[in-house]
Design an enzyme around this catalytic site. Structure first.
Site, mmCIF file in Angstrom:
data_model
loop_
_atom_site.group_PDB
_atom_site.id
_atom_site.type_symbol
_atom_site.label_atom_id
_atom_site.label_comp_id
_atom_site.label_asym_id
_atom_site.label_seq_id
_atom_site.Cartn_x
_atom_site.Cartn_y
_atom_site.Cartn_z
ATOM 1 N N GLU A 31 0.818 -1.200 -0.035
ATOM 2 C CA GLU A 31 0.099 -0.032 -0.034
ATOM 3 C C GLU A 31 0.910 1.277 -0.150
ATOM 4 O O GLU A 31 2.004 1.177 0.093
ATOM 5 C CB GLU A 31 -1.015 -0.079 1.313
ATOM 6 C CG GLU A 31 -2.198 -0.517 1.000
ATOM 7 C CD GLU A 31 -3.239 0.313 0.094
ATOM 8 O OE1 GLU A 31 -2.699 1.412 -0.328
ATOM 9 O OE2 GLU A 31 -4.418 0.236 0.119
ATOM 10 N N ASN A 167 -10.614 4.813 1.753
ATOM 11 C CA ASN A 167 -9.673 4.795 0.828
ATOM 12 C C ASN A 167 -9.779 5.818 -0.317
ATOM 13 O O ASN A 167 -10.739 6.688 -0.059
ATOM 14 C CB ASN A 167 -9.922 3.357 0.022
ATOM 15 C CG ASN A 167 -8.753 2.446 0.093
ATOM 16 O OD1 ASN A 167 -7.572 2.849 0.119
ATOM 17 N ND2 ASN A 167 -8.922 1.118 0.371
ATOM 18 N N ASP A 219 -10.111 1.205 -4.464
ATOM 19 C CA ASP A 219 -8.990 1.057 -3.501
ATOM 20 C C ASP A 219 -8.241 2.488 -3.733
ATOM 21 O O ASP A 219 -8.798 3.595 -3.426
ATOM 22 C CB ASP A 219 -8.305 0.026 -3.886
ATOM 23 C CG ASP A 219 -7.605 -0.487 -2.538
ATOM 24 O OD1 ASP A 219 -6.769 0.175 -1.775
ATOM 25 O OD2 ASP A 219 -7.771 -1.747 -2.182
#
Length: 308
Positions: A31, A167, A219
């Site tokens: 991430e 997100n 995302d």
């Protein structure tokens, strides 16, 4: 950088094909990629492995271990990084020996039990934003909040609440539009807000894209110089580009099904680094958890450094 192979990457509604390269780093939950121009290097995190990764332009790789899970990080003007972690917001200094010195800056007054910070970045004025989520994503409870942090004001009360999996934070090139998504299957929405750049206040929340009608869940995201919003479609192996009016005008297929976030970088900000998830994927899937670099054919906006 060690390369396994170079697969073709399908690009829809563009005139030129592109390719991706894969590093041999496999993240459980990759991430928060960022590009630091002054170092000519990429940084990103592996949340559950409590690891920060660095890849420089010569292909050299380094990593650091953190004491808590780390959801996101942004560079600071004073050096080091600001990060959203399990218990709050921290300043991180990365030591040469692979250790991390973490200084607690703030924590929400809301309970962080069984929760952690997730996606985060700075607005165009250098304020740090990040949101919280339940660590166990399978629990269908919208317990997450979005917070703003500045050195002068500390951490805010919740700015946006009732989030499952916060997100997709991003700001338009002029900073006057803020984007936010919720990745949970019960939501799968991307919102846009009018953003007051003086006070750091989002207003006029509206649905920008409803991804329940599309492949994948929204995302992490990035913004290009045209003001278009690039979102990773987790579970679908796609990066989608939406114009400022919410029209899907481009998509890129990548080899990883569960991609998480993309970031523009490189000397001309025309390279995308894309992270992904290995957790829960087949052990023989060599692309699960991969971190790839690709050329999308456009230039991105540089990330803002935290002003504190």
């Amino acid at each position: 950088m060690p390369i396994l192979h170079k697969p073709e990457i399908t690009r829809v509604r563009t005139a030129q094909a592109t390719q991706a390269t894969q590093a041999t780093i496999r993240c459980a939950v990759g991430e928060s990629p960022i590009w630091l121009a002054q170092e000519a290097a990429w940084y990103w995190v592996d949340i559950t492995a409590k690891t920060i990764w660095r890849l420089d332009s010569r292909g050299e790789v380094k990593s650091w271990q953190t004491a808590e899970m780390i959801g996101c990080l942004s560079p600071q003007v004073c050096g080091g990084f600001i990060a959203g972690m399990e218990s709050g917001v921290f300043h991180l200094h990365l030591n040469e020996n692979g250790s991390v010195h973490a200084q607690s800056l703030a924590a929400p007054t809301e309970s962080m039990a069984a929760m952690r910070f997730n996606d985060g970045r700075c607005d165009r004025q250098g304020r740090f934003w990040s949101g919280t989520m339940l660590i166990d994503m399978s629990v269908p409870r919208a317990a997450g909040h979005l917070y703003r942090y500045t050195k002068e004001q500390g951490i805010s009360t919740p700015i946006i609440s009732n989030l499952f999996v916060q997100n997709g934070l991003a700001w338009s090139p002029d900073g006057r539009t803020m984007y936010l998504s919720d990745s949970h299957p019960n939501s799968q929405l991307i919102w846009a807000f009018d953003y007051d750049i003086d006070s750091g206040t989002p207003r006029n929340q509206r649905v920008f894209v409803d991804m329940k009608t599309m492949d994948g869940r929204p995302d992490g995201a990035a913004i290009d110089t045209d003001g278009c919003y690039w979102i990773c479609a987790n579970d679908a192996g796609l990066i989608l580009r939406f114009t400022p009016d919410g029209k899907l005008d481009r998509q890129i297929a990548v080899p990883m099904k569960k991609l998480t976030m993309c970031c523009f970088g490189g000397d001309k900000l025309d390279t995308l680094l894309v992270t992904s998830i290995a957790a829960g994927q087949a052990p023989d899937d060599e692309w699960a958890g991969a971190t790839i670099l690709l050329n999308p054919g456009v230039q991105g906006c540089a990330e803002t450094t935290f002003a504190g």
